[in-house]
Design an enzyme around this catalytic site. Structure first.
Site, short mmCIF file in Angstrom:
data_model
loop_
_atom_site.label_atom_id
_atom_site.label_comp_id
_atom_site.label_asym_id
_atom_site.label_seq_id
_atom_site.Cartn_x
_atom_site.Cartn_y
_atom_site.Cartn_z
CB ALA A 25 -0.93 0.00 1.21
CB VAL A 55 0.75 -13.13 1.75
CG1 VAL A 55 1.77 -13.96 2.49
CG2 VAL A 55 -0.13 -12.35 2.71
CB ALA A 58 -4.22 -13.14 -6.68
CE LYS A 86 -7.24 -13.88 -10.17
NZ LYS A 86 -7.40 -13.15 -8.91
CG LEU A 339 -3.32 -4.98 4.96
CD1 LEU A 339 -2.18 -5.89 5.40
CD2 LEU A 339 -4.55 -5.80 4.61
CB ILE A 352 -3.87 -5.27 -4.52
CG1 ILE A 352 -2.85 -5.93 -3.59
CG2 ILE A 352 -3.17 -4.38 -5.55
CD1 ILE A 352 -1.95 -6.95 -4.25
C1 FAD Z 1 -3.36 -13.98 4.07
C2 FAD Z 1 -3.45 -12.80 3.16
C3 FAD Z 1 -3.50 -13.00 1.78
C4 FAD Z 1 -3.65 -11.91 0.92
N1 FAD Z 1 -3.77 -12.11 -0.44
C5 FAD Z 1 -4.06 -11.07 -1.23
C6 FAD Z 1 -4.26 -11.23 -2.63
O1 FAD Z 1 -4.11 -12.32 -3.18
N2 FAD Z 1 -4.60 -10.15 -3.35
C7 FAD Z 1 -4.75 -8.92 -2.79
O2 FAD Z 1 -5.14 -7.99 -3.49
N3 FAD Z 1 -4.49 -8.73 -1.50
C8 FAD Z 1 -4.17 -9.76 -0.71
N4 FAD Z 1 -3.92 -9.55 0.61
C9 FAD Z 1 -3.88 -8.19 1.13
C10 FAD Z 1 -2.55 -7.55 0.76
O3 FAD Z 1 -1.49 -8.33 1.24
C11 FAD Z 1 -2.49 -6.16 1.36
O4 FAD Z 1 -3.61 -5.44 0.99
C12 FAD Z 1 -1.28 -5.43 0.85
O5 FAD Z 1 -0.13 -6.17 1.04
C13 FAD Z 1 -1.14 -4.10 1.55
O6 FAD Z 1 -0.62 -4.25 2.83
P1 FAD Z 1 -0.14 -2.94 3.56
O7 FAD Z 1 0.93 -2.30 2.76
O8 FAD Z 1 -1.35 -2.14 3.89
O9 FAD Z 1 0.42 -3.47 4.96
P2 FAD Z 1 1.81 -4.20 5.33
O10 FAD Z 1 2.28 -5.12 4.28
O11 FAD Z 1 1.58 -4.75 6.70
O12 FAD Z 1 2.86 -3.02 5.43
C14 FAD Z 1 2.92 -2.17 6.54
C15 FAD Z 1 4.14 -1.32 6.46
O13 FAD Z 1 4.11 -0.39 7.54
C16 FAD Z 1 5.36 -0.37 8.16
N5 FAD Z 1 5.17 0.01 9.56
C17 FAD Z 1 4.33 -0.53 10.45
N6 FAD Z 1 4.45 0.07 11.65
C18 FAD Z 1 5.41 1.01 11.48
C19 FAD Z 1 6.01 1.95 12.35
N7 FAD Z 1 5.68 2.02 13.65
N8 FAD Z 1 6.96 2.76 11.87
C20 FAD Z 1 7.33 2.69 10.56
N9 FAD Z 1 6.79 1.83 9.69
C21 FAD Z 1 5.86 1.00 10.16
C22 FAD Z 1 5.91 -1.78 8.01
O14 FAD Z 1 7.32 -1.81 8.18
C23 FAD Z 1 5.46 -2.07 6.59
O15 FAD Z 1 6.42 -1.51 5.71
C24 FAD Z 1 -3.72 -10.61 1.47
C25 FAD Z 1 -3.60 -10.42 2.85
C26 FAD Z 1 -3.48 -11.50 3.69
C27 FAD Z 1 -3.37 -11.27 5.17
#
Ligand code: FAD
Length: 515
Positions: A25, A55, A58, A86, A339, A352
């Site tokens: 994200a 993870v 897709a 896909k 997330l 995503i």
């Molecule tokens: C089991 C599973 C399967 C999934 N499969 C899919 C899929 O197939 N297709 C799809 O579209 N989505 C899927 N998703 C969702 C997808 O993984 C997320 O939407 C996407 O990765 C975005 O995550 P994010 O960047 O919001 O969070 P994260 O990946 O958790 O990243 C958070 C970031 O914040 C940083 N951070 C946290 N706290 C701090 C702090 N205090 N100081 C500085 N930095 C900090 C971390 O270091 C990290 O860089 C899946 C999720 C799960 C749980």
């Protein structure tokens, strides 16, 4: 941390954006904002101590619009992330234990001869007339997916509708390279608190563990499930949807590839949830999404390990989550994306997409420094609606089942669903159609693929479809079949698509160039 010197500070404008988090994200936000607002100072803070979820692999076809928005070259992206094509999702064991169907990305290839109906109604009519239907006969996506054929174009026509699978870690790294090349500043550090303006409570700065303060005008919280700013600082609140989507854990284990990647994600129903299989070029991603109320973590790991089609490449990685949505994902000068704004389990690969949608909406309602509350309210209403509509679509997969072999499936079959979903299921029962409302991502075709695929009964069909003379119906079906066979024959094998992609790949210097 000082502001960028080359960015003119314009009064009343957002001049500096601070993104907290460097997962999918965070980097998607950085790369899209740097493409659309290149004159702004964009800073991204990521912690080396807190891992990403890593993870999400897709996507759905709308992801390709993100590449356009963010100016990401599709070919370079595929190469950098070990991506595969896909064409849909194959569901195994959902409606009934022995069932199998595909949710394709395209529509069936019927010519309706001017009638205002869709292909699903033709198929329902055929079933009503006693015919046995194989959807692959009418859908290029399904036919191509099962015969391993793909091209983006077939002569002058576009090929099957497609999306991508990719390696999430490589994706974040690729976007990071693009964003940094466009002037985004990356700061490594762990945010321990946020300073707020005394008057309006807006975030003034993110304070790092080493004492540095990162000031900004607009903060984007991409910190993952913890919602560092939006929840821990601003207390947005969270709607928990576990009663409808009971899975609250996943275990992920990549394994060796054993064949040319299949052109679809596979979602196989298991005892207390379902297993994903995502084929990439260098490995296969696998995971079991389950409810710990119905199987414990050790049992889930065992079940997944016994259902891999290659040797495991890593230890099991357990992820814990609460399905639901942040009540407000934009408060004051802080917008939660990814997330941190909520999580719907990955059954239809929509997370995503929700990141993409939030970025798109942020750009649409992009604020001045006064953060007009009307813009904020619009954004929150749009995102809440999008989350709820996708939620209903995912719940339908669990609810519409005749399985009763485990307590998990009996719970899903018997649970009460949201009224908005009840209404859609009623529409389908009445005449085999689901009407598309404002904010619905999934089309009636997608709903039909799931409900038809899982054997949901329909009492009637649309009168236009019911009134088609039998000989016309037969002709429509025959012609659609011929069209699919003809298009399929023009598609090269997926292996040759990949070889061509490799051969056309020139150099990393293409990174950063527009598609
Ligand atoms: C089991 C599973 C399967 C999934 N499969 C899919 C899929 O197939 N297709 C799809 O579209 N989505 C899927 N998703 C969702 C997808 O993984 C997320 O939407 C996407 O990765 C975005 O995550 P994010 O960047 O919001 O969070 P994260 O990946 O958790 O990243 C958070 C970031 O914040 C940083 N951070 C946290 N706290 C701090 C702090 N205090 N100081 C500085 N930095 C900090 C971390 O270091 C990290 O860089 C899946 C999720 C799960 C749980």
């Amino acid at each position: 941390v000082p502001r960028r010197q080359d960015v003119t500070q314009k009064p009343g404008m957002v001049n500096r954006i601070v993104i907290v988090g460097g997962g999918t994200a965070g980097w998607m936000t950085a790369v899209a904002l740097s493409a659309q607002l290149p004159e702004l100072d964009i800073v991204l803070i990521e912690s080396g101590e807190i891992p990403t979820v890593g993870v999400g692999e897709a996507t759905i076809p709308a992801f390709r619009d993100f590449n356009t928005l963010a100016q990401v070259d599709e070919e370079a992206f595929q190469k950098a992330t070990e991506a595969t094509i896909k064409l849909g999702i194959e569901f195994v064991g959902w409606g009934a234990a022995e069932s199998r169907y595909v949710h394709p990305f395209d529509k069936d290839m019927f010519d309706f001869e001017g009638r205002e109906i869709d292909g699903d109604q033709i198929l329902l009519r055929a079933v009503r007339d006693g015919m046995t239907i194989d959807r692959a006969d009418y859908s290029l996506d399904i036919a191509a997916a099962y015969s391993g054929r793909f091209a983006t174009r077939v002569g002058k026509m576009s090929g099957p509708a497609y999306a991508f699978h990719f390696d999430a870690k490589l994706y974040a790294a690729h976007l990071r390279a693009l964003a940094e090349a466009r002037g985004v500043t990356r700061i490594e550090g762990t945010v321990v608190s946020a300073e707020q303006h005394a008057g309006n409570g807006h975030i003034a700065s993110a304070v790092l563990k080493d004492g540095r303060s990162v000031h900004g005008d607009l903060f984007v919280d991409c910190s993952g499930f913890r919602g560092l700013l939006i929840e821990q600082t601003l207390r947005a609140g969270y709607d928990d949807w576990t009663q409808w989507l009971p899975a609250n854990r996943a275990v992920a284990i990549p394994c060796k590839s054993v064949e040319t990647p299949t052109l679809f994600t596979r979602a196989t129903a298991r005892r207390a949830g379902w297993q994903w299989r995502i084929p990439l070029r260098h490995r296969t991603g696998n995971g079991y999404v389950f409810s710990d109320g119905f199987v414990d973590e050790a049992g889930a790991v065992q079940e997944l390990l016994s259902n891999l089609d290659g040797d495991p490449l890593a230890d099991p990685h357990i992820l814990r989550f609460t399905t639901g949505r942040r009540r407000r994902s934009w408060i004051g000068n802080c917008v939660a994306i990814g997330l941190s704004s909520g999580f719907l389990e990955p059954l239809e690969s929509t997370s995503i997409h929700l990141v993409h949608l939030a970025i798109f909406q942020l750009l649409k309602y992009f604020p001045g420094r006064y953060f007009d509350p009307h813009l904020v309210d619009r954004f929150n209403a749009d995102m809440n609606e999008a989350f709820e509509r996708i939620r209903d679509f995912i719940i339908a997969h669990y609810k519409v089942t005749t399985r009763d072999d485990t307590a998990f499936w009996r719970y899903c079959r018997d649970m009460k669903v949201p009224e908005t979903l009840e209404e859609k299921l009623r529409q389908y029962r009445m005449r085999g159609t689901v009407y598309r409302g404002e904010g619905d991502l999934f089309t009636p075709s997608s709903w039909n693929a799931i409900l038809f695929g899982q054997g949901a009964p329909n009492e009637d069909i649309h009168p236009i479809a019911a009134g088609i003379p039998k000989d016309v119906l037969m002709r429509m079906m025959r012609d659609a079949k011929v069209r699919v066979v003809a298009q399929l024959a023009r598609l090269p094998t997926y292996e040759s698509y990949l070889s061509e992609l490799d051969a056309s790949w020139t150099a990393p210097s293409r990174i950063g160039q527009k598609a």
